[in-house]
Scaffold this motif. Structure first.
Motif, PDB file in Angstrom:
ATOM      1  N   TRP A  39       0.830  -1.209   0.000  1.00 14.96           N
ATOM      2  CA  TRP A  39       0.000   0.000   0.000  1.00 14.96           C
ATOM      3  C   TRP A  39       0.868   1.264   0.000  1.00 14.96           C
ATOM      4  O   TRP A  39       0.654   2.191  -0.782  1.00 14.96           O
ATOM      5  CB  TRP A  39      -0.909  -0.017   1.228  1.00 14.96           C
ATOM      6  CG  TRP A  39      -1.659   1.245   1.467  1.00 14.96           C
ATOM      7  CD1 TRP A  39      -1.319   2.239   2.341  1.00 14.96           C
ATOM      8  CD2 TRP A  39      -2.870   1.666   0.831  1.00 14.96           C
ATOM      9  NE1 TRP A  39      -2.253   3.237   2.298  1.00 14.96           N
ATOM     10  CE2 TRP A  39      -3.215   2.916   1.375  1.00 14.96           C
ATOM     11  CE3 TRP A  39      -3.694   1.104  -0.147  1.00 14.96           C
ATOM     12  CZ2 TRP A  39      -4.363   3.616   0.982  1.00 14.96           C
ATOM     13  CZ3 TRP A  39      -4.833   1.808  -0.542  1.00 14.96           C
ATOM     14  CH2 TRP A  39      -5.146   3.046   0.019  1.00 14.96           C
ATOM     15  N   ARG A  42       2.714   1.990  -3.251  1.00 12.84           N
ATOM     16  CA  ARG A  42       1.774   2.531  -4.246  1.00 12.84           C
ATOM     17  C   ARG A  42       1.392   3.965  -3.900  1.00 12.84           C
ATOM     18  O   ARG A  42       1.272   4.820  -4.778  1.00 12.84           O
ATOM     19  CB  ARG A  42       0.548   1.628  -4.382  1.00 12.84           C
ATOM     20  CG  ARG A  42       0.929   0.284  -5.044  1.00 12.84           C
ATOM     21  CD  ARG A  42      -0.271  -0.646  -5.224  1.00 12.84           C
ATOM     22  NE  ARG A  42      -1.351   0.032  -5.876  1.00 12.84           N
ATOM     23  CZ  ARG A  42      -2.607   0.093  -5.405  1.00 12.84           C
ATOM     24  NH1 ARG A  42      -2.906  -0.520  -4.269  1.00 12.84           N
ATOM     25  NH2 ARG A  42      -3.527   0.749  -6.056  1.00 12.84           N
ATOM     26  N   LYS A  43       1.247   4.255  -2.637  1.00 14.36           N
ATOM     27  CA  LYS A  43       0.929   5.628  -2.214  1.00 14.36           C
ATOM     28  C   LYS A  43       2.070   6.596  -2.585  1.00 14.36           C
ATOM     29  O   LYS A  43       1.837   7.659  -3.149  1.00 14.36           O
ATOM     30  CB  LYS A  43       0.684   5.628  -0.697  1.00 14.36           C
ATOM     31  CG  LYS A  43       0.459   6.996  -0.088  1.00 14.36           C
ATOM     32  CD  LYS A  43       0.074   6.885   1.382  1.00 14.36           C
ATOM     33  CE  LYS A  43      -0.005   8.288   2.005  1.00 14.36           C
ATOM     34  NZ  LYS A  43      -0.450   8.242   3.408  1.00 14.36           N
ATOM     35  N   THR A  46       2.261   7.188  -6.399  1.00 17.90           N
ATOM     36  CA  THR A  46       1.152   7.790  -7.136  1.00 17.90           C
ATOM     37  C   THR A  46       0.798   9.151  -6.569  1.00 17.90           C
ATOM     38  O   THR A  46      -0.356   9.428  -6.295  1.00 17.90           O
ATOM     39  CB  THR A  46      -0.113   6.902  -7.093  1.00 17.90           C
ATOM     40  OG1 THR A  46      -0.493   6.727  -5.729  1.00 17.90           O
ATOM     41  CG2 THR A  46       0.088   5.571  -7.760  1.00 17.90           C
ATOM     42  N   LEU A  48       2.206  11.050  -3.811  1.00 21.32           N
ATOM     43  CA  LEU A  48       2.651  11.557  -2.509  1.00 21.32           C
ATOM     44  C   LEU A  48       4.045  10.995  -2.215  1.00 21.32           C
ATOM     45  O   LEU A  48       4.213  10.171  -1.327  1.00 21.32           O
ATOM     46  CB  LEU A  48       1.671  11.143  -1.406  1.00 21.32           C
ATOM     47  CG  LEU A  48       0.259  11.723  -1.478  1.00 21.32           C
ATOM     48  CD1 LEU A  48      -0.687  10.975  -0.530  1.00 21.32           C
ATOM     49  CD2 LEU A  48       0.264  13.211  -1.118  1.00 21.32           C
ATOM     50  N   LEU A 190      -5.361  -5.254   4.899  1.00 20.12           N
ATOM     51  CA  LEU A 190      -4.680  -3.972   5.072  1.00 20.12           C
ATOM     52  C   LEU A 190      -5.387  -3.203   6.173  1.00 20.12           C
ATOM     53  O   LEU A 190      -6.554  -2.835   6.020  1.00 20.12           O
ATOM     54  CB  LEU A 190      -4.763  -3.190   3.753  1.00 20.12           C
ATOM     55  CG  LEU A 190      -4.226  -1.767   3.748  1.00 20.12           C
ATOM     56  CD1 LEU A 190      -2.727  -1.741   4.029  1.00 20.12           C
ATOM     57  CD2 LEU A 190      -4.516  -1.111   2.393  1.00 20.12           C
TER      58      LEU A 190
ATOM     59  N   ASP B 237      -8.560   0.953  -8.884  1.00 22.01           N
ATOM     60  CA  ASP B 237      -8.116   1.508 -10.163  1.00 22.01           C
ATOM     61  C   ASP B 237      -8.496   0.536 -11.284  1.00 22.01           C
ATOM     62  O   ASP B 237      -9.127  -0.501 -11.029  1.00 22.01           O
ATOM     63  CB  ASP B 237      -6.618   1.836 -10.149  1.00 22.01           C
ATOM     64  CG  ASP B 237      -5.735   0.592 -10.063  1.00 22.01           C
ATOM     65  OD1 ASP B 237      -6.247  -0.534 -10.257  1.00 22.01           O
ATOM     66  OD2 ASP B 237      -4.536   0.735  -9.786  1.00 22.01           O
ATOM     67  N   ASN B 241      -6.560  -2.855  -8.504  1.00 19.47           N
ATOM     68  CA  ASN B 241      -5.849  -2.566  -7.256  1.00 19.47           C
ATOM     69  C   ASN B 241      -6.718  -1.670  -6.385  1.00 19.47           C
ATOM     70  O   ASN B 241      -7.347  -0.735  -6.892  1.00 19.47           O
ATOM     71  CB  ASN B 241      -4.554  -1.790  -7.540  1.00 19.47           C
ATOM     72  CG  ASN B 241      -3.506  -2.639  -8.208  1.00 19.47           C
ATOM     73  OD1 ASN B 241      -3.288  -3.779  -7.813  1.00 19.47           O
ATOM     74  ND2 ASN B 241      -2.876  -2.091  -9.239  1.00 19.47           N
ATOM     75  N   ILE B 242      -6.702  -1.915  -5.084  1.00 18.53           N
ATOM     76  CA  ILE B 242      -7.528  -1.058  -4.240  1.00 18.53           C
ATOM     77  C   ILE B 242      -6.867   0.308  -4.070  1.00 18.53           C
ATOM     78  O   ILE B 242      -5.652   0.437  -3.992  1.00 18.53           O
ATOM     79  CB  ILE B 242      -7.865  -1.687  -2.865  1.00 18.53           C
ATOM     80  CG1 ILE B 242      -6.653  -1.772  -1.967  1.00 18.53           C
ATOM     81  CG2 ILE B 242      -8.508  -3.051  -3.018  1.00 18.53           C
ATOM     82  CD1 ILE B 242      -7.042  -2.136  -0.551  1.00 18.53           C
ATOM     83  N   GLU B 243      -7.693   1.348  -4.098  1.00 18.05           N
ATOM     84  CA  GLU B 243      -7.202   2.728  -3.981  1.00 18.05           C
ATOM     85  C   GLU B 243      -7.651   3.371  -2.676  1.00 18.05           C
ATOM     86  O   GLU B 243      -7.424   4.563  -2.459  1.00 18.05           O
ATOM     87  CB  GLU B 243      -7.705   3.561  -5.155  1.00 18.05           C
ATOM     88  CG  GLU B 243      -7.085   3.148  -6.462  1.00 18.05           C
ATOM     89  CD  GLU B 243      -7.262   4.223  -7.520  1.00 18.05           C
ATOM     90  OE1 GLU B 243      -8.426   4.567  -7.800  1.00 18.05           O
ATOM     91  OE2 GLU B 243      -6.243   4.705  -8.032  1.00 18.05           O
ATOM     92  N   GLY B 244      -8.317   2.600  -1.835  1.00  9.51           N
ATOM     93  CA  GLY B 244      -8.713   3.126  -0.532  1.00  9.51           C
ATOM     94  C   GLY B 244      -8.711   1.977   0.453  1.00  9.51           C
ATOM     95  O   GLY B 244      -9.148   0.878   0.127  1.00  9.51           O
ATOM     96  N   ALA B 267      -8.274   7.057   1.150  1.00 12.15           N
ATOM     97  CA  ALA B 267      -7.756   6.818  -0.198  1.00 12.15           C
ATOM     98  C   ALA B 267      -6.235   6.960  -0.251  1.00 12.15           C
ATOM     99  O   ALA B 267      -5.616   7.517   0.657  1.00 12.15           O
ATOM    100  CB  ALA B 267      -8.411   7.774  -1.183  1.00 12.15           C
ATOM    101  N   LEU B 268      -5.649   6.436  -1.339  1.00  9.68           N
ATOM    102  CA  LEU B 268      -4.205   6.541  -1.573  1.00  9.68           C
ATOM    103  C   LEU B 268      -3.727   7.985  -1.478  1.00  9.68           C
ATOM    104  O   LEU B 268      -2.618   8.249  -1.032  1.00  9.68           O
ATOM    105  CB  LEU B 268      -3.871   6.027  -2.979  1.00  9.68           C
ATOM    106  CG  LEU B 268      -3.525   4.555  -3.156  1.00  9.68           C
ATOM    107  CD1 LEU B 268      -3.241   4.281  -4.612  1.00  9.68           C
ATOM    108  CD2 LEU B 268      -2.344   4.140  -2.293  1.00  9.68           C
TER     109      LEU B 268
END
Lengths: 319, 319
Positions: A39, A42-43, A46, A48, A190, B237, B241-244, B267-268
């Protein structure tokens, strides 16, 4: 005489001096079902980004195929593949995916100049809190970093584990590395609280590196560390089915001392087994031992119910 | 008028009478990584058998291949295969393992005489406590049993969920069945506290059956039930893939009401998403909803972050 010797020894390593750290490489997804590191990568990728004032910081997914499967690994545990004999062997099309991937990572990130730091993010189902894993007591840079991270968390939430030897972990390819292991979190889940702790620990590591690179002096100090000494496996039948589950007296009690009379398993027949019952002749009644990674899901297949460790206090010279 | 009608209706079903229960079949390992049911079946089969005074009790491992792999399933979720169209179709050597295994179980245990009860043991990574799952509000036998089990646990630890429809669960093959779902427990981990609750719930079920068979009268009573109404998926997305991630405000808050303004995902990009943000036009501001199975590991692949349910109180006529 002893006092004098200690004094001289302490003076001799009064302050250590190390090269600046010019790159921090953060890995997530070394195990594909440990989701907080995945996670965070990816954060950070994308929008940040992770930042440091004094060095280059990048983050990477270690094992993309295992991540797709949401399993610890595809063919074998990648965190046992980073060893010279495996990394420098002749490539073979039939070798496991993780061996290939370890070579790729090795060729990109191995570091003879000793200026890189690897942070490897993990999760455990055990109640370990924030556990910082360092290979050797001699990695004073990593231990000072651990002390810095520890100070930002409540007492006894963040602890240091000394692995004692390399098992072929990804950190093997650089001079300095720590694994940032946070739990409890079920694999394949998660949790925001766990991800927040993971991210905070990584950001504190970068803060430490920036301070270090800017010439900040870190005073000498003491740090407690738990060193792995051996494994305890579940009682099993001839088919390897477990015949005893972790006893309620030690479930979630990672980092707490146990003795020979502590119940560690509850057997299928309802009976309790103590540590002395299980270790039999190997049991040393004099030593105080601490179970770690109690009931970690991925250790069932590794014949491991928990690690036994001993606790010591390490004097860190100033940095 | 309404009052009169209710009164008459209540009177009409003042006491229900049902056939005796002559066999209880307990299943564990319907999902191969939910370890407490597997442990208990092995315990009951190796020397400490489950007993009832008034009927035959047997216990079985539902999905041996998935258990060996320590995964939810080998080819597909067996708990979606117990539906007429699948069970009565022509067998095919190429069909998934779980379809074959479902046929086997169906041919052994399906029950037209309505005298069998199935108890199906499950675990969840969600903070559900002890959750008893019944398919329909009309299964008064099962609901009375739930009430009996509930009374033996602390208030609000044991709750009843109405599934509303069959998804092809193993309980589909008999008239009366409950799933006994206990959490939180990571998949692939066996916790003694969770196994103890699981065992206690099964033994209470057998106690209830014995009392019922002996002619004990169970008075009319009320029971709260949560009925599944819909799914909420993670934000994703284009690659799924999970974005939150589940927001800390609802993590572990299963069974508690939420409203349109409750944060449900983080969220991400760091932003919070509320229930109304996610449900958009489907959101009904007037209704009180309760999330269940929040952050269950095996639901990530089912496009499911949690279930939404509504709460109601059911009047049970005497039995």
């Amino acid at each position: 005489y002893t006092k004098e010797k200690t004094k001289r020894k302490k003076k001799a390593i009064d302050r250590i001096s190390l090269p600046l750290c010019n790159q921090v490489v953060v890995f997530g997804g070394t195990h594909g079902n440990e989701l907080s590191g995945i996670w965070l990568v990816r954060k950070w990728q994308t929008g940040l980004p992770l930042k440091s004032e004094t060095c280059k910081v990048t983050s990477h997914l270690t094992n993309p195929e295992a991540i797709k499967l949401c399993r610890r690994y595809k063919d074998c545990d990648i965190n046992r593949q980073f060893l010279d004999e495996k990394l420098t062997g002749k490539p073979d099309a039939k070798e496991p995916y993780e061996v290939q991937r370890a070579r790729e990572i090795y060729s990109t990130f191995s570091d003879t100049s000793r200026k890189r730091l690897i942070l490897d993010m993990h999760n455990t189902t055990a109640n370990m809190g924030l556990c910082l894993i360092v290979e050797k007591e001699s990695d004073l840079f990593a231990l000072h970093m651990c002390r810095y991270i520890q100070n930002a968390f409540p007492k006894d939430y963040c602890r240091v584990m000394l692995q004692g030897q390399s098992y072929g972990d990804i950190r093997y390819i650089v001079k300095h590395g720590i694994a940032i292991e946070v739990g409890p979190q079920p694999h394949g889940v998660l949790r925001s609280d766990i991800a927040d702790v993971q991210e905070k620990a990584v950001k504190l590591s970068l803060e430490f590196v920036d301070l270090f690179n800017k010439g900040h002096q870190f005073g000498s100090c003491e740090i407690s560390a738990w060193t792995l000494k051996g494994k305890v496996d579940f009682p099993r039948d001839e088919k390897r089915n477990i015949e005893g589950m972790i006893h309620r007296d030690i479930q979630d009690q990672d980092w707490k001392p146990i003795s020979g009379t502590t119940n560690i398993f509850q057997a299928l027949n309802g009976q309790n087994l103590t540590l002395a019952d299980v270790l039999k002749n190997e049991y040393d009644a004099g030593s105080e031992v601490y179970p770690l990674f109690i009931n970690e899901a991925s250790y069932y297949e590794k014949d491991l119910a928990f690690w036994l460790s001993t606790k010591s206090v390490i004097m860190l010279p100033a940095l």
